[in-house]
Design an enzyme around this catalytic site. Structure first.
Site, mmCIF file in Angstrom:
data_model
loop_
_atom_site.group_PDB
_atom_site.id
_atom_site.type_symbol
_atom_site.label_atom_id
_atom_site.label_comp_id
_atom_site.label_asym_id
_atom_site.label_seq_id
_atom_site.Cartn_x
_atom_site.Cartn_y
_atom_site.Cartn_z
ATOM 1 N N LYS A 41 0.828 -1.215 0.000
ATOM 2 C CA LYS A 41 0.000 0.000 0.000
ATOM 3 C C LYS A 41 0.858 1.259 0.000
ATOM 4 O O LYS A 41 0.480 2.269 -0.597
ATOM 5 C CB LYS A 41 -0.969 -0.004 1.185
ATOM 6 C CG LYS A 41 -1.976 -1.142 1.089
ATOM 7 C CD LYS A 41 -3.408 -0.718 1.233
ATOM 8 C CE LYS A 41 -4.284 -1.819 0.662
ATOM 9 N NZ LYS A 41 -5.621 -1.885 1.178
ATOM 10 N N LYS A 51 -3.765 -11.240 -7.327
ATOM 11 C CA LYS A 51 -5.038 -11.411 -6.623
ATOM 12 C C LYS A 51 -6.141 -10.552 -7.238
ATOM 13 O O LYS A 51 -5.893 -9.408 -7.615
ATOM 14 C CB LYS A 51 -4.806 -10.988 -5.162
ATOM 15 C CG LYS A 51 -5.971 -11.217 -4.232
ATOM 16 C CD LYS A 51 -5.647 -10.699 -2.831
ATOM 17 C CE LYS A 51 -6.089 -9.262 -2.691
ATOM 18 N NZ LYS A 51 -6.588 -8.870 -1.378
ATOM 19 N N LYS A 105 -10.578 -5.373 -5.335
ATOM 20 C CA LYS A 105 -11.592 -4.378 -5.661
ATOM 21 C C LYS A 105 -10.975 -3.056 -6.105
ATOM 22 O O LYS A 105 -11.650 -2.229 -6.698
ATOM 23 C CB LYS A 105 -12.605 -4.207 -4.540
ATOM 24 C CG LYS A 105 -12.100 -3.986 -3.143
ATOM 25 C CD LYS A 105 -13.310 -3.837 -2.230
ATOM 26 C CE LYS A 105 -13.137 -4.415 -0.850
ATOM 27 N NZ LYS A 105 -12.115 -3.765 -0.025
HETATM 28 P P1 ATP Z 1 -8.294 -3.752 -1.769
HETATM 29 O O1 ATP Z 1 -8.142 -3.976 -3.228
HETATM 30 O O2 ATP Z 1 -9.000 -2.455 -1.443
HETATM 31 O O3 ATP Z 1 -7.049 -3.978 -0.984
HETATM 32 P P2 ATP Z 1 -9.449 -6.357 -1.433
HETATM 33 O O4 ATP Z 1 -10.302 -6.683 -2.615
HETATM 34 O O5 ATP Z 1 -8.136 -7.004 -1.357
HETATM 35 O O6 ATP Z 1 -9.331 -4.805 -1.250
HETATM 36 P P3 ATP Z 1 -10.182 -6.493 1.365
HETATM 37 O O7 ATP Z 1 -11.140 -5.456 1.848
HETATM 38 O O8 ATP Z 1 -8.743 -6.294 1.690
HETATM 39 O O9 ATP Z 1 -10.338 -6.720 -0.189
HETATM 40 O O10 ATP Z 1 -10.643 -7.911 1.889
HETATM 41 C C1 ATP Z 1 -11.893 -8.296 2.400
HETATM 42 C C2 ATP Z 1 -11.868 -9.798 2.641
HETATM 43 O O11 ATP Z 1 -11.901 -10.487 1.374
HETATM 44 C C3 ATP Z 1 -10.630 -10.319 3.357
HETATM 45 O O12 ATP Z 1 -10.976 -11.364 4.243
HETATM 46 C C4 ATP Z 1 -9.759 -10.834 2.251
HETATM 47 O O13 ATP Z 1 -8.869 -11.824 2.675
HETATM 48 C C5 ATP Z 1 -10.794 -11.380 1.282
HETATM 49 N N1 ATP Z 1 -10.314 -11.322 -0.104
HETATM 50 C C6 ATP Z 1 -9.981 -10.208 -0.786
HETATM 51 N N2 ATP Z 1 -9.605 -10.503 -2.036
HETATM 52 C C7 ATP Z 1 -9.716 -11.845 -2.154
HETATM 53 C C8 ATP Z 1 -9.465 -12.772 -3.207
HETATM 54 N N3 ATP Z 1 -9.038 -12.372 -4.395
HETATM 55 N N4 ATP Z 1 -9.682 -14.080 -2.985
HETATM 56 C C9 ATP Z 1 -10.127 -14.507 -1.786
HETATM 57 N N5 ATP Z 1 -10.375 -13.692 -0.744
HETATM 58 C C10 ATP Z 1 -10.178 -12.387 -0.914
#
Ligand code: ATP
Ligand code: LTN
Length: 334
Positions: free
Chosen positions: A115, A197, A200
């Site tokens: 980040k 990964k 969002k």
């Molecule tokens: P950002 O892109 O804003 O970092 P993110 O999509 O990674 O966000 P988070 O808000 O960090 O999402 O995560 C919310 C939950 O979803 C957490 O428990 C995280 O481990 C899970 N998660 C996020 N992305 C994935 C993914 N690609 N596959 C499985 N679990 C996920």
């Protein structure tokens, strides 16, 4: 323990629109566990401002996320669904835990490094101490289990270290939490770069399936998903694109990878991608319909927000008072 049940805590940030990665990696497990545990599911808005946010947008997204928890099937009468910012104990415990966390530990956090690189113009102290706030979230409710995606494991480990360090000094104050990583969908990858990964905050909208995407968009994104030139639907590390699509398909249809390999033996990627798309559409459709219905019911959602903030505050205060006493703060005169 609350009423003889073990405690579960988890949370999500209201940054961006949720993807099927969030749904399959986190929300779907929350649903599975919600009967067995006393659950706290938070919209972690304090965490969100570690990155600059537009205030009106953050408020809107936070409400949509809270509504989505319910639309996905979490019963807000049984599960405590609330905004982190409505429970001041998170910030208060976080400060105390900051004094039990080492700079060296925080320096090792890979999410901070990622980040910080992404927001080089705003590497604030909150971003650095983000894992301490996360530890406070979890420890505040004496949580036994924390369902998260694999990417959050490092934060769970530091939470356990902080809790153990605190307990070693003051006695058994905190329950030591265990992570819960689901078997399927723990790491859904980007549709455009299967080595990365699904996230969002990805700039390319074709890389992610958003929970609110309509069926045509979903089918189109799967059609465009990056695969390989092998031409066989096999669950192998060497075919990361197909591997990811199989993971998504299994998580949405309760099938096993071997069954999927058999189902598409001798068939092309086109048929397979269509099946994956359809399975995702059928999982998302009821969630989208319920979301549209709930969104209009302002009074109902407001009631849930109020009731659950009170419930969360009650349990948060119990732990906080104990911790404040242990570290030597004077008792309040009532
Ligand atoms: P950002 O892109 O804003 O970092 P993110 O999509 O990674 O966000 P988070 O808000 O960090 O999402 O995560 C919310 C939950 O979803 C957490 O428990 C995280 O481990 C899970 N998660 C996020 N992305 C994935 C993914 N690609 N596959 C499985 N679990 C996920
Ligand atoms: N850091 C997590 C969100 C989060 C969380 C938590 C998850 C904040 N506090 C407590 C589980 C338990 C994330 O970015 N996904």
């Amino acid at each position: 323990m609350i009423d003889g049940k073990k405690v579960l805590f988890s949370g999500m940030q209201a940054t961006g629109t949720l993807t099927i990665g969030n749904y399959l990696g986190a929300l779907q497990n929350w649903l599975k566990l919600s009967d067995e545990y006393e659950c706290f599911y938070s919209v972690v808005d304090l965490h969100s401002i570690t990155v600059r946010q537009d205030p009106a947008e953050l408020r809107k997204r936070a409400r949509a996320l809270l509504t989505l928890y319910i639309a996905a099937g979490l019963d807000p009468k049984k599960n405590c669904i609330y905004y982190q910012s409505h429970v001041s104990g998170h910030a208060e415990l976080s400060w105390i835990l900051n004094c039990f966390t080492y700079m060296g530990e925080l320096n090792r956090m890979t999410q901070f490094k990622d980040k910080a690189a992404k927001h080089a113009d705003n590497i604030n102290a909150g971003l650095f101490t983000y894992p301490v706030l996360m530890a406070a979230d979890i420890l505040l409710y004496q949580s036994d289990v924390v369902p998260v995606g694999i990417d959050q494991m490092q934060h769970l480990e530091i939470t356990r270290d902080i809790a153990q360090r605190f307990n070693a000094i003051y006695g058994d104050v905190f329950t030591i939490p265990e992570p819960y990583i689901g078997k399927v969908g723990a790491k859904i990858m980007s549709l455009q770069d299967p080595e990365k990964k699904m996230s969002k905050s990805d700039e390319n909208p074709n890389a992610s399936i958003y929970l609110m995407d309509d069926p045509d968009t979903i089918m189109r994104k799967f059609k465009r998903a990056v695969t390989d030139s092998e031409g066989a639907v096999r669950y192998r590390e060497e075919q990361p694109g197909i591997h990811n699509l199989i993971d998504i398909y299994c998580a949405c249809s309760n099938k096993k990878p071997e069954e999927v390999e058999k189902e598409f033996d001798g068939k092309g990627y086109g048929d397979f991608k269509t099946a994956v798309g359809e399975s995702v559409v059928s999982v998302l459709k009821p969630v989208q319909e319920e979301f549209a219905r709930l969104e209009k019911d302002k009074a109902y959602i407001d009631g849930i927000i109020k009731e659950n903030a009170e419930k969360a505050n009650y349990f948060a205060q119990k732990t906080l008072r104990k911790v404040q006493k242990k570290v030597g703060f004077p008792e309040k005169i009532r």
